[in-house]
Design an enzyme around this catalytic site. Structure first.
Site, short mmCIF file in Angstrom:
data_model
loop_
_atom_site.label_atom_id
_atom_site.label_comp_id
_atom_site.label_asym_id
_atom_site.label_seq_id
_atom_site.Cartn_x
_atom_site.Cartn_y
_atom_site.Cartn_z
N HIS A 47 0.50 -1.13 0.14
CA HIS A 47 0.10 0.09 -0.03
C HIS A 47 0.80 1.12 -0.01
O HIS A 47 1.18 1.99 -0.48
CB HIS A 47 -0.88 0.11 1.06
CG HIS A 47 -2.11 1.14 1.09
ND1 HIS A 47 -1.18 2.32 2.57
CD2 HIS A 47 -2.62 1.64 0.67
CE1 HIS A 47 -2.22 3.36 2.34
NE2 HIS A 47 -2.78 3.02 1.35
N GLU A 50 1.97 1.88 -3.14
CA GLU A 50 1.29 2.67 -4.35
C GLU A 50 0.77 4.10 -4.25
O GLU A 50 1.07 4.49 -5.48
CB GLU A 50 -0.77 1.61 -4.04
CG GLU A 50 -1.68 2.36 -4.34
CD GLU A 50 -3.08 3.16 -3.83
OE1 GLU A 50 -3.27 3.86 -3.65
OE2 GLU A 50 -2.86 2.01 -2.77
N HIS A 51 0.54 4.00 -2.99
CA HIS A 51 1.30 6.09 -2.57
C HIS A 51 2.66 6.05 -3.32
O HIS A 51 2.62 7.38 -4.35
CB HIS A 51 1.13 6.28 -1.29
CG HIS A 51 0.24 6.34 -0.36
ND1 HIS A 51 -0.34 7.05 0.10
CD2 HIS A 51 -1.50 5.07 -0.61
CE1 HIS A 51 -2.17 6.75 0.01
NE2 HIS A 51 -2.02 5.50 0.30
N GLU A 120 4.72 11.43 2.63
CA GLU A 120 3.25 10.31 2.38
C GLU A 120 3.36 9.24 3.73
O GLU A 120 2.53 9.35 3.76
CB GLU A 120 3.28 10.02 1.06
CG GLU A 120 2.70 9.05 0.54
CD GLU A 120 1.66 9.98 -0.23
OE1 GLU A 120 0.34 9.78 -0.31
OE2 GLU A 120 1.67 11.40 -0.08
N GLU A 127 -4.27 8.68 7.41
CA GLU A 127 -4.76 7.01 6.92
C GLU A 127 -5.36 6.19 7.39
O GLU A 127 -6.76 5.55 7.97
CB GLU A 127 -4.85 6.30 5.79
CG GLU A 127 -5.79 5.22 4.81
CD GLU A 127 -5.39 4.98 3.57
OE1 GLU A 127 -5.87 4.28 3.19
OE2 GLU A 127 -3.93 5.09 3.17
#
Length: 419
Positions: A47, A50-51, A120, A127
């Protein structure tokens, strides 16, 4: 509509579906590298990667990646699940080559700049915090862990905050080197696409990638347990799971239909009994999830502390009753809902492209829609009863969150299922 599929010399698959009359297209790269391919110390890295794919390449800054697509009126995004990571765009027909160039750029030449990575990292930690503050989100992560404890497929996709806080750029590069080989990539596109042009562009942009040794995922083993987290919330969040068929099983459509009949709409058994007749909850539903070798029938509901015992017992009673008296009328209604949902969903170019990619990943081919509809139509009530009966004999897992002191234990619910 015409589906075409080809494979580059290095193993990358290119599959397209031309949809006449459209002026837009959706295209993306689906990589067989999700959270279940992570080692324990890597949990959350798929994940994170992906960011970071959008945070700068050798040719474009993070802002330029966003601007080049949005200047053309397009849309660029990505997602990570347990078995796949997808990077995709929706654009006008003339901009398909541009979108593919951007996708190739972020997949092949991401810089993983340490400054961007720190920024990020903070976004991802936010998140994670947001998910932990959302009970009807986090309950499914805890249920997954209870169903598949101490296994890659049981870990959360986002990963724990302490892992995310420790990842460095070398960790991302290592994961890419291990898992992002061309033989694990599927370029799928639907809408106003020219297959031959896309194939040529894919060869130019991705043909230089070297094939890599396959990395098998750790086999999943459903080993259901109970997790109960007491907290002073307004509601108890209750999630129950039974082991179901994997997506390569002949019973996958039957499992989806059974989930709809149990809790897929206002006419479903659980909605009618738990909400309409007894007023035990506001929200209750069932869904069937699946992976390569196993699956999970999940039932979720939120209710008050004083109603949780009755709701949990009613839920298992309805599961048991489904194995005894599921009717042809219920089967027909659920079949119609599944078929309509499938066909309505495929009216968008992105849904078509995603189906191409997922079917190719699962079967190595894209079944015609008529074949899928025929498999749905052949599921009758007797088959649903048999499937439900078989699932009652398998593993069960449960997650509870909130003022759940009065909830029965998993052992008691399993005994009630077997009664």
């Amino acid at each position: 509509m015409s589906i075409r599929s080809d494979r580059l010399a290095n193993g990358m698959t290119v599959v397209t579906e031309r949809m006449p009359g459209l002026e837009t297209a959706a295209l993306g790269i689906w990589v067989s590298a999700g959270s279940r391919h992570e080692r324990a110390e890597q949990n959350g890295i798929a994940h994170f990667l992906e960011h970071m794919a959008f945070k700068g390449t050798g040719r474009r800054s993070a802002l330029q990646i966003a601007e080049v697509i949005e200047d053309a009126g397009g849309y660029l995004n990505a997602y990570t699940d347990r078995e796949l990571t997808a990077y995709y765009a929706r654009v006008l027909e003339a901009d398909v080559p541009l979108a593919l160039d951007v996708l190739a750029d972020i997949l092949i030449d991401s810089r993983f700049d340490p400054r961007e990575m720190e920024l990020e990292r903070g976004v991802i930690l936010q998140e994670i915090g947001q998910t932990l503050d959302t009970p009807d989100d986090v309950i499914f992560d805890w249920l997954q862990e209870a169903a598949f404890p101490e296994q890659p497929i049981g870990r959360s996709i986002l990963g724990p905050a302490e892992r995310v806080a420790a990842f460095g750029s070398d960790d991302l590069r290592s994961f890419v080197a291990e898992h992002y080989g061309p033989e694990r990539m599927i370029l799928a596109a639907a809408g106003a696409v020219d297959h031959d042009r896309l194939l040529r562009d894919a060869e130019r942009l991705f043909g230089g990638l070297d094939a890599r040794a396959p990395v098998a995922a750790v086999p999943a083993r459903f080993d259901g347990r109970e997790t109960r987290r007491i907290k002073a919330l307004e509601q108890v969040h209750f999630a129950l799971a039974l082991e179901g068929p994997g997506y390569r099983s002949n019973d996958i459509h039957a499992a989806q239909i059974l989930a709809i009949a149990l809790g897929g709409g206002m006419s479903s058994r659980l909605f009618q009994e738990a909400r309409e007749r007894r007023g035990l909850c506001y929200s209750i539903f069932a869904q069937a999830g699946a992976w390569a070798e196993t699956g999970m029938m999940t039932i979720y509901a939120g209710t008050g502390a004083g109603q949780i015992a009755a709701l949990a017992e009613l839920t298992v009673d309805e599961l048991r009753r489904a194995a005894e008296d599921m009717s042809e009328a219920e089967a027909a209604r659920a079949r119609a809902q599944l078929k309509a949902g499938l066909l309505m969903g495929l009216e968008s170019t992105f849904s078509r492209a995603e189906r191409l990619a997922r079917m190719t990943a699962i079967w190595g081919r894209v079944p015609d829609l008529s074949e899928t509809v025929a498999r749905i139509e052949e599921v009758n009530a007797a088959r649903l009863r048999d499937l439900a009966a078989g699932m009652l004999q398998g593993g069960t897992a449960m997650a509870l969150y909130g003022p759940a002191e009065a909830a029965p234990g998993l052992a008691a619910l399993c005994a009630r299922l077997a009664a």
